[in-house]
Motif scaffolding. Structure first.
Motif, mmCIF file in Angstrom:
data_model
loop_
_atom_site.group_PDB
_atom_site.id
_atom_site.type_symbol
_atom_site.label_atom_id
_atom_site.label_comp_id
_atom_site.label_asym_id
_atom_site.label_seq_id
_atom_site.Cartn_x
_atom_site.Cartn_y
_atom_site.Cartn_z
ATOM 1 N N GLN A 35 29.329 35.806 20.088
ATOM 2 C CA GLN A 35 29.508 36.647 21.263
ATOM 3 C C GLN A 35 30.986 36.717 21.644
ATOM 4 O O GLN A 35 31.810 35.943 21.150
ATOM 5 C CB GLN A 35 28.702 36.093 22.434
ATOM 6 N N GLY A 36 31.301 37.647 22.520
ATOM 7 C CA GLY A 36 32.674 37.774 22.980
ATOM 8 C C GLY A 36 32.736 38.589 24.258
ATOM 9 O O GLY A 36 31.736 39.182 24.689
ATOM 10 N N ILE A 37 33.912 38.626 24.860
ATOM 11 C CA ILE A 37 34.082 39.356 26.112
ATOM 12 C C ILE A 37 33.922 40.852 25.881
ATOM 13 O O ILE A 37 34.514 41.430 24.971
ATOM 14 C CB ILE A 37 35.454 39.047 26.735
ATOM 15 N N ASP A 38 33.116 41.470 26.733
ATOM 16 C CA ASP A 38 32.963 42.926 26.758
ATOM 17 C C ASP A 38 33.894 43.470 27.847
ATOM 18 O O ASP A 38 34.922 44.066 27.572
ATOM 19 C CB ASP A 38 31.499 43.281 27.017
ATOM 20 N N LYS A 39 33.550 43.206 29.100
ATOM 21 C CA LYS A 39 34.386 43.590 30.238
ATOM 22 C C LYS A 39 34.966 42.321 30.857
ATOM 23 O O LYS A 39 34.240 41.361 31.118
ATOM 24 C CB LYS A 39 33.555 44.347 31.281
ATOM 25 N N ALA A 40 36.273 42.322 31.079
ATOM 26 C CA ALA A 40 36.914 41.158 31.688
ATOM 27 C C ALA A 40 36.589 41.082 33.168
ATOM 28 O O ALA A 40 36.508 42.099 33.861
ATOM 29 C CB ALA A 40 38.427 41.224 31.493
ATOM 30 N N GLY A 41 36.394 39.863 33.662
ATOM 31 C CA GLY A 41 36.123 39.644 35.074
ATOM 32 C C GLY A 41 37.316 39.996 35.942
ATOM 33 O O GLY A 41 38.450 40.146 35.466
ATOM 34 N N GLU A 42 37.072 40.085 37.240
ATOM 35 C CA GLU A 42 38.067 40.576 38.196
ATOM 36 C C GLU A 42 39.364 39.780 38.172
ATOM 37 O O GLU A 42 40.457 40.342 38.274
ATOM 38 C CB GLU A 42 37.472 40.564 39.611
ATOM 39 N N ARG A 43 39.282 38.461 38.036
ATOM 40 C CA ARG A 43 40.485 37.629 38.068
ATOM 41 C C ARG A 43 40.862 37.093 36.692
ATOM 42 O O ARG A 43 41.734 36.221 36.574
ATOM 43 C CB ARG A 43 40.283 36.466 39.055
#
Length: 249
Positions: free
Chosen positions: A183-191
């Motif tokens: 798995q991996g990051i799709d959308k980065a979080g706000e911070r």
């Protein structure tokens, strides 16, 4: 001066599909001992959101390690599919609020692989269940066969932001790392500040914006050969300095 005490957030799983255990890989313990000169204790993953403050009062910092189970997609607003694999909801329920609390109070935290993904989800980010299925992406998964040396061997390069946090820690804009994740990051979080990517665009290094303390995470596994590896060593040494209240840059 007393050595810092690190909580290693445990993976909760079944042995032989019936005997529940709470455990962590020995390589994580060795890296903290050999490179950070720290004492480590495994923190059981129990679904107790109220435990964050109590745990942060007990430990000098936390390591959020890799693990075979994935974060349940309900924690980032996605539906469960077969591609998501299997889960450790106990760990999800402990790790995500604990990460947020540590960031707010300045407790040093380091994330590895699944821990990297937990940092992102904790701040509202999402994950892709199988990044090798995305156009132009390489297969980042652990080789299915071979010795530990072969499975944890260096696999690909990471490009770090010029003058970014990881570039300063590692002294280079490009490093070579291992790769054992699906798995991996799709959308980065706000911070979430993405500070390094693989050549195929997969996020591999991050830190938390405006965190009061050390809050770094990597998608690879720096615990492997940490005392000798020129990339792993500086990361754990920086963590060790932060645990002692010292400047790590």
């Amino acid at each position: 001066m007393a050595r810092p005490v690190i909580g290693i957030v445990a993976n909760h799983y079944l042995i032989d599909d019936q005997y529940p255990v709470q455990a962590s890989g020995e390589m994580n313990i060795a890296a903290l001992s050999d490179v950070c000169d720290a004492i480590s204790m495994v923190v059981p993953s129990l679904p107790d959101n109220a435990a964050s403050k109590e745990l942060a009062d007990i430990f000098d910092g936390f390591l959020f390690t890799g693990g075979r189970p994935n974060i349940h997609p309900s924690f980032y607003g996605h539906e469960e599919t077969l591609a998501h694999g299997f889960f450790d909801i106990n760990r999800d329920s402990l790790a995500l609020p604990l990460i947020r609390h540590c960031v707010e109070v300045g407790k040093p935290i380091l994330g590895i692989c699944r821990g990297f993904q937990e940092f992102n989800v904790a701040f509202g980010g999402t994950l892709h269940p199988e990044i090798r299925d995305l156009p132009g992406r390489m297969n980042h998964r652990m080789p299915p066969e071979g010795s530990l040396e072969e499975k944890f061997a260096l696999r690909h390069k990471i490009n770090l932001k010029r003058n970014g946090l990881f570039c300063q820690i590692l002294g280079s804009e490009q490093v070579t790392v291992n790769s054992l994740h699906g798995q991996g990051i799709d959308k980065a979080g706000e911070r979430i500040i993405l500070d390094g990517h693989a050549s195929d665009g997969t996020p591999e290094a991050l830190f938390i914006k405006d965190s009061k303390g050390f809050s770094l995470a990597v998608q690879w596994h720096p615990e492997w050969n940490a005392s000798l590896d020129p990339v792993s060593g500086p990361i754990f040494r920086a963590f060790g300095k932060a645990l002692r209240g010292q400047k790590f840059l």
